[in-house]
Write an enzyme that holds these catalytic residues in place. Structure first.
Site, PDB file in Angstrom:
ATOM      1  N   TYR A  48       0.441   1.267  29.831  1.00 40.09           N
ATOM      2  CA  TYR A  48       1.203   0.267  29.076  1.00 40.09           C
ATOM      3  C   TYR A  48       2.354  -0.276  29.936  1.00 40.09           C
ATOM      4  O   TYR A  48       2.645  -1.469  29.935  1.00 40.09           O
ATOM      5  CB  TYR A  48       1.745   0.884  27.774  1.00 40.09           C
ATOM      6  CG  TYR A  48       2.768   0.004  27.108  1.00 40.09           C
ATOM      7  CD1 TYR A  48       2.402  -1.241  26.580  1.00 40.09           C
ATOM      8  CD2 TYR A  48       4.112   0.370  27.040  1.00 40.09           C
ATOM      9  CE1 TYR A  48       3.342  -2.079  25.996  1.00 40.09           C
ATOM     10  CE2 TYR A  48       5.061  -0.471  26.468  1.00 40.09           C
ATOM     11  CZ  TYR A  48       4.660  -1.681  25.957  1.00 40.09           C
ATOM     12  OH  TYR A  48       5.597  -2.525  25.394  1.00 40.09           O
ATOM     13  N   SER A 130      15.850  -4.576  24.132  1.00 39.99           N
ATOM     14  CA  SER A 130      14.777  -5.435  23.605  1.00 39.99           C
ATOM     15  C   SER A 130      14.796  -5.526  22.082  1.00 39.99           C
ATOM     16  O   SER A 130      15.182  -4.563  21.394  1.00 39.99           O
ATOM     17  CB  SER A 130      13.430  -4.842  24.045  1.00 39.99           C
ATOM     18  OG  SER A 130      12.373  -5.400  23.304  1.00 39.99           O
ATOM     19  N   GLN A 152      18.157  -8.840  23.929  1.00 37.61           N
ATOM     20  CA  GLN A 152      17.036  -9.773  24.096  1.00 37.61           C
ATOM     21  C   GLN A 152      16.412 -10.079  22.756  1.00 37.61           C
ATOM     22  O   GLN A 152      16.042  -9.173  22.002  1.00 37.61           O
ATOM     23  CB  GLN A 152      15.987  -9.165  25.041  1.00 37.61           C
ATOM     24  CG  GLN A 152      14.739 -10.011  25.220  1.00 37.61           C
ATOM     25  CD  GLN A 152      13.614  -9.579  24.287  1.00 37.61           C
ATOM     26  OE1 GLN A 152      13.474  -8.381  23.998  1.00 37.61           O
ATOM     27  NE2 GLN A 152      12.821 -10.527  23.803  1.00 37.61           N
ATOM     28  N   TYR A 154      13.347 -11.931  20.619  1.00 37.19           N
ATOM     29  CA  TYR A 154      12.106 -12.675  20.406  1.00 37.19           C
ATOM     30  C   TYR A 154      12.314 -13.436  19.113  1.00 37.19           C
ATOM     31  O   TYR A 154      12.733 -12.825  18.107  1.00 37.19           O
ATOM     32  CB  TYR A 154      10.928 -11.724  20.201  1.00 37.19           C
ATOM     33  CG  TYR A 154      10.366 -11.086  21.440  1.00 37.19           C
ATOM     34  CD1 TYR A 154       9.959 -11.855  22.530  1.00 37.19           C
ATOM     35  CD2 TYR A 154      10.193  -9.703  21.512  1.00 37.19           C
ATOM     36  CE1 TYR A 154       9.409 -11.261  23.654  1.00 37.19           C
ATOM     37  CE2 TYR A 154       9.641  -9.102  22.635  1.00 37.19           C
ATOM     38  CZ  TYR A 154       9.257  -9.896  23.702  1.00 37.19           C
ATOM     39  OH  TYR A 154       8.708  -9.307  24.800  1.00 37.19           O
ATOM     40  N   THR A 180      13.771 -14.706  24.946  1.00 39.98           N
ATOM     41  CA  THR A 180      12.522 -14.725  25.720  1.00 39.98           C
ATOM     42  C   THR A 180      11.602 -15.815  25.178  1.00 39.98           C
ATOM     43  O   THR A 180      11.322 -15.854  23.980  1.00 39.98           O
ATOM     44  CB  THR A 180      11.838 -13.347  25.633  1.00 39.98           C
ATOM     45  OG1 THR A 180      12.735 -12.370  26.161  1.00 39.98           O
ATOM     46  CG2 THR A 180      10.538 -13.315  26.424  1.00 39.98           C
ATOM     47  N   LYS A 270      15.016 -16.542  29.013  1.00 41.60           N
ATOM     48  CA  LYS A 270      14.167 -15.715  29.886  1.00 41.60           C
ATOM     49  C   LYS A 270      12.725 -16.212  29.804  1.00 41.60           C
ATOM     50  O   LYS A 270      12.128 -16.161  28.718  1.00 41.60           O
ATOM     51  CB  LYS A 270      14.250 -14.247  29.444  1.00 41.60           C
ATOM     52  CG  LYS A 270      13.323 -13.299  30.187  1.00 41.60           C
ATOM     53  CD  LYS A 270      13.603 -11.864  29.764  1.00 41.60           C
ATOM     54  CE  LYS A 270      12.746 -10.845  30.480  1.00 41.60           C
ATOM     55  NZ  LYS A 270      11.412 -10.674  29.902  1.00 41.60           N
ATOM     56  N   HIS A 294       7.276 -12.341  32.838  1.00 40.31           N
ATOM     57  CA  HIS A 294       7.152 -11.146  32.002  1.00 40.31           C
ATOM     58  C   HIS A 294       6.489 -10.015  32.787  1.00 40.31           C
ATOM     59  O   HIS A 294       5.780  -9.182  32.236  1.00 40.31           O
ATOM     60  CB  HIS A 294       6.333 -11.483  30.749  1.00 40.31           C
ATOM     61  CG  HIS A 294       6.829 -10.851  29.480  1.00 40.31           C
ATOM     62  ND1 HIS A 294       7.541 -11.535  28.536  1.00 40.31           N
ATOM     63  CD2 HIS A 294       6.696  -9.596  28.983  1.00 40.31           C
ATOM     64  CE1 HIS A 294       7.822 -10.731  27.510  1.00 40.31           C
ATOM     65  NE2 HIS A 294       7.318  -9.554  27.766  1.00 40.31           N
ATOM     66  N   GLY A 327       8.289  -8.322  39.737  1.00 39.40           N
ATOM     67  CA  GLY A 327       7.832  -7.932  41.073  1.00 39.40           C
ATOM     68  C   GLY A 327       8.860  -7.225  41.929  1.00 39.40           C
ATOM     69  O   GLY A 327       8.550  -6.848  43.060  1.00 39.40           O
TER      70      GLY A 327
HETATM   71  C1  LIG Z   1       6.692  -1.820  29.388  1.00 42.23           C
HETATM   72  C2  LIG Z   1       7.326  -3.166  29.370  1.00 42.23           C
HETATM   73  C3  LIG Z   1       7.825  -3.668  28.174  1.00 42.23           C
HETATM   74  C4  LIG Z   1       8.430  -4.914  28.146  1.00 42.23           C
HETATM   75  N1  LIG Z   1       8.971  -5.361  26.966  1.00 42.23           N
HETATM   76  C5  LIG Z   1       9.653  -6.537  26.960  1.00 42.23           C
HETATM   77  C6  LIG Z   1      10.331  -6.963  25.784  1.00 42.23           C
HETATM   78  O1  LIG Z   1      10.338  -6.286  24.769  1.00 42.23           O
HETATM   79  N2  LIG Z   1      10.979  -8.154  25.845  1.00 42.23           N
HETATM   80  C7  LIG Z   1      11.002  -8.938  26.969  1.00 42.23           C
HETATM   81  O2  LIG Z   1      11.607 -10.020  26.966  1.00 42.23           O
HETATM   82  N3  LIG Z   1      10.382  -8.535  28.092  1.00 42.23           N
HETATM   83  C8  LIG Z   1       9.725  -7.365  28.115  1.00 42.23           C
HETATM   84  N4  LIG Z   1       9.131  -6.939  29.279  1.00 42.23           N
HETATM   85  C9  LIG Z   1       9.254  -7.754  30.492  1.00 42.23           C
HETATM   86  C10 LIG Z   1      10.495  -7.352  31.286  1.00 42.23           C
HETATM   87  O3  LIG Z   1      11.660  -7.708  30.595  1.00 42.23           O
HETATM   88  C11 LIG Z   1      10.525  -8.035  32.673  1.00 42.23           C
HETATM   89  O4  LIG Z   1      10.387  -9.411  32.517  1.00 42.23           O
HETATM   90  C12 LIG Z   1       9.439  -7.501  33.584  1.00 42.23           C
HETATM   91  O5  LIG Z   1       9.239  -6.122  33.435  1.00 42.23           O
HETATM   92  C13 LIG Z   1       9.797  -7.805  35.018  1.00 42.23           C
HETATM   93  O6  LIG Z   1       8.794  -7.447  35.883  1.00 42.23           O
HETATM   94  P1  LIG Z   1       8.769  -6.052  36.688  1.00 42.23           P
HETATM   95  O7  LIG Z   1       8.277  -5.035  35.722  1.00 42.23           O
HETATM   96  O8  LIG Z   1       7.794  -6.326  37.781  1.00 42.23           O
HETATM   97  O9  LIG Z   1      10.166  -5.762  37.149  1.00 42.23           O
HETATM   98  C14 LIG Z   1       8.516  -5.694  29.325  1.00 42.23           C
HETATM   99  C15 LIG Z   1       8.027  -5.172  30.522  1.00 42.23           C
HETATM  100  C16 LIG Z   1       7.446  -3.921  30.562  1.00 42.23           C
HETATM  101  C17 LIG Z   1       6.955  -3.388  31.875  1.00 42.23           C
END
Ligand SMILES: Cc1cc2nc3c(=O)[nH]c(=O)nc-3n(C[C@H](O)[C@H](O)[C@H](O)COP(=O)(O)O)c2cc1C
Length: 400
Positions: A48, A130, A152, A154, A180, A270, A294, A327
């Site tokens: 996940y 989140s 953050q 939604y 977001t 975002k 994301h 990334g």
């Molecule tokens: C497990 C997981 C859950 C995430 N949940 C949210 C979220 O609830 N809200 C959101 O805006 N982004 C969410 N994201 C995206 C992150 O905020 C972020 O944009 C992303 O992880 C950046 O990429 P990276 O994992 O390569 O650093 C999630 C990312 C992951 C890995």
């Protein structure tokens, strides 16, 4: 040679008895933390975090895009005291880095959001909670009050709930609202579907199989409070697919304008992936944009956000904060982003791998690793400050 002479030559390292500390002390980069996460955490949960949408093309491309940039350093600059501090969104942090929002964080480790927020606070970095958090807005603020907290949002179908969340975040003194805009329908997370991931993790036949292999995870989970959407209590357990029903695919920029007038603090959008949406965000009153796909979890085959930094900076000018995520796995990625014109980076998986490898100590470790890497990169590049990195960046970074 006598035994006593040999003894003098050999230094025996004291044995670390604490397993977590022992594990973390053997981690030297984010990949090491990820490897431990993979070993300790049941596969559906690790996947996940680690996985992306569809064919995971964006997931891989995000990481690869940062690595296409190569450095052309300047030699013999006095870099004995590099200053990594950076100003963004009206505040100064000791490092140009923020922790991005991640849902269901207590599923990775019961210490969850509070551990991540405290680790961020310990380093003076912002933490973004989140909407899909498993700890409430108020509990995180209570437990990590010293941290620069961002919330953050939604935009959910339930307009009343959106307003309530924003008001609660304001009342709990969150400083920045991050809206977001790339998740109004959920991406197709192929691994989650294959794994039949259910939140909270359920003891199904297939997960029972993983208990034997990951006992410490299950002991921790079964001994801690049930996982739910803490900020809107009373919701039933849902599959990852089920969460999609909460999101509102009908939102438009008009909704953001309405939010702007409700939120008293700084506002970040975002998810823009180019100059047009970044300008649109500014025109509805955003103070900053967080370029993001994301982490490759939504629309697959999107452009890697790092590739859009220069164009966005040129479009929005110097006064809008430009953050970038998706990334970042190494401190030198942060240097690349800043050299291209970003004010700061945000990380998702990098700190979650730490959380899975060792709870709050693991998040601390992830942040220490990135901070050390960024500082060393600055020194080896021959830049003394973040301002210098930003102003001379284009001559230090070459895209291959
Ligand atoms: C497990 C997981 C859950 C995430 N949940 C949210 C979220 O609830 N809200 C959101 O805006 N982004 C969410 N994201 C995206 C992150 O905020 C972020 O944009 C992303 O992880 C950046 O990429 P990276 O994992 O390569 O650093 C999630 C990312 C992951 C890995």
């Amino acid at each position: 040679m006598r035994a006593s002479e040999i003894r003098d030559l050999i230094r025996v390292k004291p044995v670390e008895l604490d397993a977590t500390r022992r594990r973390l002390s053997a981690c030297h980069d984010i990949a090491d933390l990820s490897n431990w996460g993979r070993r300790l955490i049941p596969r559906p949960v690790f996947d996940y975090v680690d996985g992306g949408a569809d064919e995971e093309l964006s997931l891989r491309a995000n990481v690869a895009a940062f690595r296409r940039y190569q450095f052309q350093p300047r030699a013999l600059v006095n870099v004995s005291e590099p200053d990594a501090s950076a100003a963004f969104l009206g505040s100064v942090a000791p490092l140009p880095l923020a922790l991005a929002p991640t849902g269901y964080t207590r599923m990775m480790h019961p210490a969850g959001e509070i551990a991540a927020a405290r680790a961020a606070g310990r380093r003076g970095l912002p933490y973004t909670l989140s909407t899909m958090a498993t700890t409430t807005i108020e509990d995180v603020a209570g437990a990590a009050g010293g941290t620069d907290l961002w919330f953050q949002l939604y935009l959910l179908r339930d307009a009343g709930l959106n307003k309530e969340l924003v008001d609660r975040a304001a009342a709990a003194k969150y400083r920045v609202l991050v809206v977001t805009v790339d998740c109004f329908v959920t991406g197709h997370r192929t691994r989650d579907r294959r794994n039949g991931l259910v939140i909270p993790p359920a003891l199904t036949l297939s997960t029972l199989a993983s208990i034997a292999g990951k006992p410490s995870y299950w002991i921790r989970m079964l001994g801690s409070p049930a996982i739910d959407f803490a900020n809107f209590a009373g919701h039933d357990a849902v599959t990852i697919e089920g969460t999609g029903a909460l999101f509102n695919p009908a939102i438009t920029w008009d909704d953001i304008e309405e939010l702007r007038s409700r939120w008293p603090g700084r506002l970040v959008i975002k998810g823009p992936l180019g100059p047009e949406d970044a300008l649109q965000a500014v025109s509805v009153g955003a103070d900053g944009v967080q370029l993001s796909n994301h982490g490759g979890r939504q629309l697959d085959r999107t452009v890697p956000p790092v590739e859009e930094i220069a164009a966005v900076r040129e479009a929005v000018g110097p006064d809008v904060s430009v953050l970038v995520d998706s990334g970042v796995r190494h401190g030198s990625d942060i240097a690349v982003a800043l050299a291209l014109g970003a004010d700061a980076c945000a990380i998702g998986r990098a700190y979650l791998y730490g959380l899975m490898a060792g709870g709050q100590a693991g998040v601390d470790k992830a942040l220490d690793i990135l901070a050390g890497q960024f500082r060393r990169t600055m020194q080896l590049l021959g830049v003394r400050s973040v301002a210098e990195l930003r102003s001379t960046g284009s001559s230090l970074v070459v895209r291959r």
